[in-house]
Design a protein around this motif. Structure first.
Motif, mmCIF file in Angstrom:
data_model
loop_
_atom_site.group_PDB
_atom_site.id
_atom_site.type_symbol
_atom_site.label_atom_id
_atom_site.label_comp_id
_atom_site.label_asym_id
_atom_site.label_seq_id
_atom_site.Cartn_x
_atom_site.Cartn_y
_atom_site.Cartn_z
ATOM 1 N N VAL A 1 -38.908 -41.293 -13.269
ATOM 2 C CA VAL A 1 -38.592 -40.382 -14.374
ATOM 3 C C VAL A 1 -37.720 -41.082 -15.412
ATOM 4 O O VAL A 1 -37.799 -40.797 -16.616
ATOM 5 N N SER A 2 -36.924 -42.037 -14.955
ATOM 6 C CA SER A 2 -36.003 -42.739 -15.861
ATOM 7 C C SER A 2 -36.717 -43.539 -16.933
ATOM 8 O O SER A 2 -36.084 -43.999 -17.893
ATOM 9 N N ILE B 1 -47.520 -37.013 -12.349
ATOM 10 C CA ILE B 1 -47.167 -37.611 -13.638
ATOM 11 C C ILE B 1 -45.933 -36.883 -14.159
ATOM 12 O O ILE B 1 -45.976 -35.665 -14.369
ATOM 13 N N PRO B 2 -44.816 -37.580 -14.352
ATOM 14 C CA PRO B 2 -43.602 -36.886 -14.807
ATOM 15 C C PRO B 2 -43.806 -36.258 -16.189
ATOM 16 O O PRO B 2 -44.386 -36.882 -17.079
ATOM 17 N N LYS B 3 -43.343 -35.045 -16.352
ATOM 18 C CA LYS B 3 -43.472 -34.391 -17.660
ATOM 19 C C LYS B 3 -42.676 -35.132 -18.723
ATOM 20 O O LYS B 3 -42.954 -35.032 -19.918
ATOM 21 N N GLY C 1 -43.883 -52.932 -3.652
ATOM 22 C CA GLY C 1 -42.664 -52.148 -3.764
ATOM 23 C C GLY C 1 -42.675 -51.241 -4.973
ATOM 24 O O GLY C 1 -43.653 -51.177 -5.724
ATOM 25 N N PRO C 2 -41.589 -50.523 -5.196
ATOM 26 C CA PRO C 2 -41.528 -49.554 -6.299
ATOM 27 C C PRO C 2 -41.231 -50.224 -7.637
ATOM 28 O O PRO C 2 -40.782 -51.382 -7.691
ATOM 29 N N ILE C 3 -41.476 -49.479 -8.689
ATOM 30 C CA ILE C 3 -41.036 -49.904 -10.021
ATOM 31 C C ILE C 3 -39.538 -49.642 -10.096
ATOM 32 O O ILE C 3 -39.097 -48.510 -9.920
ATOM 33 N N SER D 1 -35.423 -48.934 -16.974
ATOM 34 C CA SER D 1 -35.139 -47.990 -18.056
ATOM 35 C C SER D 1 -33.985 -48.462 -18.939
ATOM 36 O O SER D 1 -33.756 -47.893 -20.021
ATOM 37 N N ASN D 2 -33.246 -49.503 -18.512
ATOM 38 C CA ASN D 2 -32.150 -50.042 -19.324
ATOM 39 C C ASN D 2 -32.648 -50.890 -20.482
ATOM 40 O O ASN D 2 -31.866 -51.253 -21.367
#
Length: 446
Positions: free
Chosen positions: A213-214, A235-237, A185-187, A192-193
């Motif tokens: 992105v979070s 890859i998110p900037k 599954g996804p991350i 991010s909290n």
């Protein structure tokens, strides 16, 4: 008149309260000892025998790897690296019996079965490490109730299922190590909290989806390892905003697109691994801003264009891996003390840099299957640190007896398919560790 009636009221209260505390502590202590013994009795026979040699006597606070506080209540349970001598499940370990447990470390044993959800009731637990066992099943969401938890490791098990979204509730956690499991599954974006998170290692699982992105919210993150999964997308900037990063590993995924120029903002970065993806485009010149970088691995992608000249100015760079791409142009001159220099299977032209072995610590040199030309630089002729040299499939020239020195540590030297000439010198016999010398398709005699 009874003598106790002459005591001040406050002193009577203190005595009664202390008696209650002692009675309560004694009850807890007895329950804790019984819980440990009940668990021991449920384990494999050889494990019971082994633990009997550690847990000797009636006072469980004196048992090996069991720690207690001043009241005799268990705060620490540690069974680690006993070479699979602790075998069994946690099914019969009643975690509700340990209200003061702070440190739980069961590492490097042969424990198996599911992770009990009752661990989530250990409200004081600060350290949870169940790595290097054979635990299976899902990560119980109840573990995310551990508000005091700072260290959380489940690495090197057989845990499956997804990472619970509730993980965002672990407000005190600074280290999460879930590597080498079967997680899918996804991350979860809720990760991010975790504003205190410093180490996040999810490598060698089966995670899918994109890099959230979070993740930019993890401003204290110093190590981010997502390698060896099935992550896709670019890859998110925003990764460039994680300025505390010391290690960044996205290797062994299915990432596409280019490397964002914002990567140059990571001035504290020492290890950068993007190998074995589908990344393309040119390597951004901003890579040259990574003044602390020691290891750079972009091998096994679809990068094209020239190697940025700025890479040659990274004086701390020791390991450079750019093999298996479509890079072209000349190799820039370098001022690095390389230990590994791997550029095989590209379209590179021109000579090797003059000072590849300037620091005298070059162990492995690989530039196989390019279109490199010219003589071997003088710095390589007597580079005694070399263990492996692979120059096959280029257009190098020079007298073989003069171009190469004695390499006492080398085990493999590949010079095939070049334009070397001259007689093979007896000095090659002075390389005691040499097991393979490839010189075919040259103009060598003798």
């Amino acid at each position: 008149m009874p003598s106790f009636l002459l005591l001040p009221f406050k002193l009577i209260f203190v005595l009664l309260f202390s008696s209650h505390i002692l009675s309560s502590s004694s009850s807890i202590n007895s329950t804790e000892a019984e819980a440990l013994l009940k668990w021991k009795a449920s384990l494999h026979n050889d494990t019971q025998t082994f633990l009997s040699s550690l847990w000797v006597g009636s006072n469980h606070c004196n048992w090996v790897r069991i720690g207690c506080d001043s009241t005799g209540s268990v705060t620490n349970i540690t069974l680690r690296n006993y070479e699979s001598r602790v075998r069994g499940t946690l099914d019969n370990l009643n975690f509700l019996s340990f209200p003061n447990l702070i440190y739980l470390r069961l590492v490097g044993d042969a424990l198996y079965g599911p992770i009990p959800s009752s661990i989530g009731n250990l409200s004081k637990l600060n350290y949870l490490d169940l790595a290097y066992n054979n635990f299976s099943g899902n990560i119980p969401s109840e573990l995310c109730l551990l508000k005091s938890l700072s260290f959380f490791s489940l690495g090197f098990n057989s845990i499956s299922g997804s990472i619970p979204r509730e993980i965002g509730r672990l407000s005190s956690v600074s280290i999460i190590l879930f590597m080498s499991n079967n997680l899918t599954g996804p991350i979860p974006t809720q990760i991010s909290n975790l504003s205190k998170l410093q180490y996040l290692d999810l490598n060698q699982n089966d995670l899918t989806g994109t890099i959230p992105v979070s993740i930019v919210g993890l401003q204290n993150l110093s190590q981010l390892d997502l390698g060896g999964n099935r992550l896709n997308g670019s890859i998110p900037k925003e990764v460039g905003m994680l300025r505390s990063l010391y290690l960044l590993d996205f290797s062994g995924n299915s990432l596409t697109g280019s490397i964002p120029a914002s990567i140059g903002n990571l001035s504290n970065l020492v290890y950068l691994y993007f190998y074995s993806n589908y990344l393309s485009g040119s390597i951004p010149s901003e890579i040259g801003l990574l003044k602390s970088i020691s290891a750079l691995d972009f091998a096994g992608n679809n990068f094209s264009g020239a190697i940025p000249i700025s890479i040659g100015n990274l004086t701390r760079l020791e390991r450079l891996f750019l093999s298996e791409n479509s890079l072209s142009g000349h190799i820039p001159q370098t001022y690095c003390n390389f230990t590994y220099f791997q550029l095989s299977n590209n379209h590179l032209t021109g000579p090797l840099p003059d000072n590849l072995c300037l620091g005298g610590v070059l162990f492995r040199l690989g530039v196989v299957n390019n279109s490199l030309t010219g003589p071997i630089p003088s710095s390589l002729r007597d580079c005694k640190s070399l263990i492996r040299v692979r120059l096959e499939g280029n257009h190098f020239t020079g007298n073989i007896s003069e171009a190469f020195g004695i390499y006492p540590n080398s085990d493999r030297i590949g010079l095939s398919d070049n334009n070397f000439f001259g007689e093979l010198s007896p000095k090659w016999g002075l390389c005691p560790n040499l097991t393979s010398l490839r010189i075919s398709n040259n103009n060598i005699s003798g």
